[in-house]
Design a protein around this motif. Structure first.
Motif, PDB file in Angstrom:
ATOM      1  N   TYR A  66      -9.719  -6.012   8.973  1.00  0.00           N
ATOM      2  CA  TYR A  66     -10.690  -5.151   8.312  1.00  0.00           C
ATOM      3  C   TYR A  66     -10.129  -4.401   7.113  1.00  0.00           C
ATOM      4  CZ  TYR A  66     -13.792  -6.090  12.177  1.00  0.00           C
ATOM      5  OH  TYR A  66     -14.599  -6.729  13.091  1.00  0.00           O
ATOM      6  N   SER A  67     -11.052  -3.996   6.249  1.00  0.00           N
ATOM      7  CA  SER A  67     -10.767  -3.113   5.132  1.00  0.00           C
ATOM      8  C   SER A  67     -11.258  -1.714   5.483  1.00  0.00           C
ATOM      9  CB  SER A  67     -11.498  -3.589   3.874  1.00  0.00           C
ATOM     10  OG  SER A  67     -11.187  -4.926   3.568  1.00  0.00           O
ATOM     11  N   VAL A  68     -10.715  -0.726   4.782  1.00  0.00           N
ATOM     12  CA  VAL A  68     -11.189   0.646   4.882  1.00  0.00           C
ATOM     13  C   VAL A  68     -11.432   1.162   3.465  1.00  0.00           C
ATOM     14  CG1 VAL A  68     -10.097   1.179   7.085  1.00  0.00           C
ATOM     15  CG2 VAL A  68      -8.790   1.469   4.983  1.00  0.00           C
ATOM     16  N   LEU A  69     -12.070   2.294   3.354  1.00  0.00           N
ATOM     17  CA  LEU A  69     -12.332   2.847   2.023  1.00  0.00           C
ATOM     18  C   LEU A  69     -11.056   3.401   1.413  1.00  0.00           C
ATOM     19  CD1 LEU A  69     -14.330   3.561  -0.207  1.00  0.00           C
ATOM     20  CD2 LEU A  69     -14.865   5.667   1.042  1.00  0.00           C
ATOM     21  N   ILE A  70     -10.395   4.310   2.126  1.00  0.00           N
ATOM     22  CA  ILE A  70      -9.098   4.826   1.709  1.00  0.00           C
ATOM     23  C   ILE A  70      -8.176   4.818   2.918  1.00  0.00           C
ATOM     24  CG2 ILE A  70     -10.146   6.283  -0.060  1.00  0.00           C
ATOM     25  CD1 ILE A  70      -9.452   8.709   1.730  1.00  0.00           C
ATOM     26  N   ARG A  71      -6.892   5.002   2.676  1.00  0.00           N
ATOM     27  CA  ARG A  71      -5.921   4.975   3.764  1.00  0.00           C
ATOM     28  C   ARG A  71      -4.724   5.844   3.394  1.00  0.00           C
ATOM     29  NH1 ARG A  71      -2.785  -0.671   4.059  1.00  0.00           N
ATOM     30  NH2 ARG A  71      -1.643   0.656   5.488  1.00  0.00           N
ATOM     31  N   VAL A  72      -3.919   6.181   4.388  1.00  0.00           N
ATOM     32  CA  VAL A  72      -2.639   6.830   4.138  1.00  0.00           C
ATOM     33  C   VAL A  72      -1.774   5.854   3.352  1.00  0.00           C
ATOM     34  CG1 VAL A  72      -0.541   7.713   5.222  1.00  0.00           C
ATOM     35  CG2 VAL A  72      -2.778   8.276   6.195  1.00  0.00           C
ATOM     36  N   ASN A  73      -1.037   6.354   2.394  1.00  0.00           N
ATOM     37  CA  ASN A  73      -0.168   5.492   1.585  1.00  0.00           C
ATOM     38  C   ASN A  73       0.828   4.778   2.493  1.00  0.00           C
ATOM     39  OD1 ASN A  73       1.612   4.318  -0.218  1.00  0.00           O
ATOM     40  ND2 ASN A  73       1.774   6.111  -1.524  1.00  0.00           N
ATOM     41  N   PRO A  74       0.788   3.442   2.581  1.00  0.00           N
ATOM     42  CA  PRO A  74       1.703   2.728   3.483  1.00  0.00           C
ATOM     43  C   PRO A  74       3.162   2.863   3.075  1.00  0.00           C
ATOM     44  CG  PRO A  74       0.549   1.181   2.067  1.00  0.00           C
ATOM     45  CD  PRO A  74      -0.095   2.517   1.847  1.00  0.00           C
ATOM     46  N   ASN A  75       3.420   3.243   1.835  1.00  0.00           N
ATOM     47  CA  ASN A  75       4.795   3.458   1.385  1.00  0.00           C
ATOM     48  C   ASN A  75       5.257   4.893   1.612  1.00  0.00           C
ATOM     49  OD1 ASN A  75       5.141   0.768   0.375  1.00  0.00           O
ATOM     50  ND2 ASN A  75       3.877   1.339  -1.384  1.00  0.00           N
ATOM     51  N   ASN A  76       4.370   5.731   2.140  1.00  0.00           N
ATOM     52  CA  ASN A  76       4.715   7.123   2.418  1.00  0.00           C
ATOM     53  C   ASN A  76       3.967   7.574   3.667  1.00  0.00           C
ATOM     54  OD1 ASN A  76       5.766   9.715   2.119  1.00  0.00           O
ATOM     55  ND2 ASN A  76       4.227  10.332   0.603  1.00  0.00           N
ATOM     56  N   PRO A  77       4.187   6.883   4.786  1.00  0.00           N
ATOM     57  CA  PRO A  77       3.345   7.100   5.972  1.00  0.00           C
ATOM     58  C   PRO A  77       3.502   8.456   6.620  1.00  0.00           C
ATOM     59  CG  PRO A  77       5.196   5.671   6.500  1.00  0.00           C
ATOM     60  CD  PRO A  77       5.216   5.854   5.009  1.00  0.00           C
ATOM     61  N   SER A  78       4.581   9.188   6.321  1.00  0.00           N
ATOM     62  CA  SER A  78       4.773  10.481   6.956  1.00  0.00           C
ATOM     63  C   SER A  78       3.958  11.580   6.288  1.00  0.00           C
ATOM     64  CB  SER A  78       6.256  10.875   6.927  1.00  0.00           C
ATOM     65  OG  SER A  78       6.697  11.043   5.587  1.00  0.00           O
ATOM     66  N   SER A  79       3.419  11.295   5.109  1.00  0.00           N
ATOM     67  CA  SER A  79       2.683  12.317   4.379  1.00  0.00           C
ATOM     68  C   SER A  79       1.300  12.543   4.993  1.00  0.00           C
ATOM     69  CB  SER A  79       2.521  11.913   2.908  1.00  0.00           C
ATOM     70  OG  SER A  79       1.694  12.842   2.219  1.00  0.00           O
ATOM     71  N   THR A  80       0.857  13.784   4.977  1.00  0.00           N
ATOM     72  CA  THR A  80      -0.487  14.123   5.444  1.00  0.00           C
ATOM     73  C   THR A  80      -1.430  14.372   4.269  1.00  0.00           C
ATOM     74  OG1 THR A  80       0.123  16.473   5.576  1.00  0.00           O
ATOM     75  CG2 THR A  80       0.398  15.136   7.571  1.00  0.00           C
ATOM     76  N   THR A  81      -0.947  14.142   3.058  1.00  0.00           N
ATOM     77  CA  THR A  81      -1.774  14.402   1.873  1.00  0.00           C
ATOM     78  C   THR A  81      -1.782  13.245   0.886  1.00  0.00           C
ATOM     79  OG1 THR A  81       0.101  15.479   0.759  1.00  0.00           O
ATOM     80  CG2 THR A  81      -1.394  16.893   2.023  1.00  0.00           C
ATOM     81  N   ASP A  82      -0.999  12.208   1.142  1.00  0.00           N
ATOM     82  CA  ASP A  82      -0.872  11.088   0.196  1.00  0.00           C
ATOM     83  C   ASP A  82      -1.818   9.968   0.626  1.00  0.00           C
ATOM     84  OD1 ASP A  82      -0.124   9.262  -1.688  1.00  0.00           O
ATOM     85  OD2 ASP A  82       1.965   9.075  -1.037  1.00  0.00           O
ATOM     86  N   PHE A  83      -2.951   9.860  -0.053  1.00  0.00           N
ATOM     87  CA  PHE A  83      -3.954   8.848   0.278  1.00  0.00           C
ATOM     88  C   PHE A  83      -4.137   7.906  -0.906  1.00  0.00           C
ATOM     89  CE2 PHE A  83      -5.146  12.799   2.471  1.00  0.00           C
ATOM     90  CZ  PHE A  83      -4.911  12.398   3.771  1.00  0.00           C
ATOM     91  N   VAL A  84      -4.387   6.636  -0.604  1.00  0.00           N
ATOM     92  CA  VAL A  84      -4.570   5.631  -1.641  1.00  0.00           C
ATOM     93  C   VAL A  84      -5.833   4.829  -1.342  1.00  0.00           C
ATOM     94  CG1 VAL A  84      -2.106   5.431  -2.149  1.00  0.00           C
ATOM     95  CG2 VAL A  84      -3.134   3.956  -0.415  1.00  0.00           C
ATOM     96  N   ASN A 196     -17.458  -9.057  18.587  1.00  0.00           N
ATOM     97  CA  ASN A 196     -17.161 -10.025  17.529  1.00  0.00           C
ATOM     98  C   ASN A 196     -16.326  -9.383  16.433  1.00  0.00           C
ATOM     99  OD1 ASN A 196     -19.169 -12.370  18.308  1.00  0.00           O
ATOM    100  ND2 ASN A 196     -20.343 -10.463  18.439  1.00  0.00           N
ATOM    101  N   ILE A 197     -15.659 -10.224  15.651  1.00  0.00           N
ATOM    102  CA  ILE A 197     -14.806  -9.771  14.552  1.00  0.00           C
ATOM    103  C   ILE A 197     -15.188 -10.517  13.288  1.00  0.00           C
ATOM    104  CG2 ILE A 197     -12.447  -9.806  13.632  1.00  0.00           C
ATOM    105  CD1 ILE A 197     -11.439  -9.383  16.490  1.00  0.00           C
ATOM    106  N   MET A 198     -15.437  -9.771  12.224  1.00  0.00           N
ATOM    107  CA  MET A 198     -15.663 -10.384  10.912  1.00  0.00           C
ATOM    108  C   MET A 198     -15.595  -9.290   9.851  1.00  0.00           C
ATOM    109  SD  MET A 198     -17.276 -11.629   8.150  1.00  0.00           S
ATOM    110  CE  MET A 198     -18.971 -11.047   8.262  1.00  0.00           C
ATOM    111  N   GLY A 199     -14.490  -9.269   9.136  1.00  0.00           N
ATOM    112  CA  GLY A 199     -14.282  -8.237   8.145  1.00  0.00           C
ATOM    113  C   GLY A 199     -13.930  -8.807   6.795  1.00  0.00           C
ATOM    114  N   SER A 200     -13.169  -8.041   6.024  1.00  0.00           N
ATOM    115  CA  SER A 200     -12.721  -8.472   4.703  1.00  0.00           C
ATOM    116  C   SER A 200     -11.243  -8.178   4.510  1.00  0.00           C
ATOM    117  CB  SER A 200     -13.534  -7.745   3.618  1.00  0.00           C
ATOM    118  OG  SER A 200     -13.422  -6.337   3.770  1.00  0.00           O
TER     119      SER A 200
END
Length: 341
Positions: A66-84, A196-200
């Motif tokens: 699946y896709s999401v609209l925004i997510r925590v920055n995967p290169n900075n997963p410990s941050s609570t304010t870094d969203f991409v 069922n599963i079907m995402g992007s």
């Protein structure tokens, strides 16, 4: 690395432990190709609907689809304010004194069945989360009580209008269970995604055996250039820790994303030495009581208040550990900075 508190089971008397990351994991150069095999510490997900479920058994099994609209920055997963952005084109600057967020949606994104994904799909998914139809559960509905209106002025734009400005909105929006579903499917059957599963997302479903495994293969039309790095993945369901540890020890699996207790971690480290890589962090643990306010007697605010006042506020702290291991005994598995994709 999964770190969202939404992984906790939400139920009467449920216990959860959520790992927090003290520092970002050192960057690694990703290698292309290979099949990632990892363990899922459950016998099966209760359902595949991320909007309904709170368990790691669902997110570890189905999030790669699946896709999401925004997510925590995967290169900075410990941050609570870094969203991409994931599906959006850029993180918006709020307007209307912080009460309006306008997201532009990527063009050319396709669901796995080949149909285009638009802002209408994004909005339909979020409406299911924020205001689910009768008979449909939404585990995080209360997170979004701040949302007043959700608008789609055109196929490439989604607008969230809040009741008041708050810094809690973006962190709530980045919850990893907020998967984007196809509007046409939801319109026909809002329960369809439970079975069922079907995402992007980066992987397409390749197979599912109840109580055994779930498999994904690379999505050739994935909208993030060059990703995913893996050819595919296999998640193996195993509720017993001994089975998971044996699989890692014998290199039948590369590891697990939820974690192992310090004793199992130390055992694997001692036995495998430099053939295993550990990532450890502290645990935050707590007891969660979530009364159903639509059922008696919890529909009475006085009962709910008495329940919270009657609980002991004393806490204890101790040192715990969470380990995610990756066996490199003989056949090292490549891994992507997206986890577990």
């Amino acid at each position: 690395m999964i770190r969202k508190s939404g992984l906790a089971a939400a139920g009467l008397g449920a216990v959860f432990c959520v790992a927090t990351v003290a520092a970002p994991v050192a960057a690694e150069t990703p290698k292309r190709g290979g099949i990632l095999t990892y363990m899922i510490p459950a016998d099966a997900p209760p359902s595949f609907d991320g909007h309904r479920e709170t368990t790691f058994a669902t997110v570890h099994a189905a999030a790669p689809f699946y896709s999401v609209l925004i997510r925590v920055n995967p290169n900075n997963p410990s941050s609570t304010t870094d969203f991409v952005c994931d599906l959006c084109t850029e993180m918006p600057t709020p307007t209307d004194d912080g009460k309006t967020y306008t997201f532009k949606i990527r063009q050319g994104v396709k669901f796995h069945d080949g149909t285009p994904l638009t802002a209408y799909d994004v909005a339909a998914s979020w409406r299911k989360i924020i205001s689910p139809p009768e008979g449909v559960s939404s585990a995080r509905q209360s997170y979004y009580a701040i949302v007043d209106k959700l608008e789609t002025p055109d196929p490439a734009t989604v607008v969230f209008r809040l009741k008041f400005a708050t810094g809690a909105f973006l962190p709530a929006l980045a919850d990893p269970f907020t998967w984007i579903y196809k509007k046409a499917i939801l319109d026909k059957d809002p329960h369809w995604y439970e079975k069922n599963i079907m995402g992007s997302g980066p992987f397409e479903l390749a197979g599912y055996e109840v109580g055994q495994s779930i498999k994904g293969v690379r999505n050739p039309d994935y909208y993030h250039p060059g990703q995913p790095y893996l050819d595919g993945f296999t998640g193996i369901f195993a509720p017993k820790q001994a089975v998971r540890v044996d699989a890692i020890r014998a290199d039948r699996a590369a590891g697990e994303f939820r974690g192992l207790p310090p004793s199992a971690r130390d055992q694997l480290q001692q036995e495998l030495g430099d053939k295993v890589v550990m990532q450890s962090s502290d645990w935050n643990c707590g007891n969660v009581i979530t009364p159903n306010h639509k059922k008696k007697p919890f529909d009475d605010v006085r009962v709910r208040r008495a329940l919270t006042l009657g609980r002991s506020r004393s806490t204890t702290s101790g040192s715990g550990g969470r380990s995610r291991s990756r066996s490199t005994n003989g056949t090292a598995r490549p891994r992507s900075p997206r986890s577990p994709t």
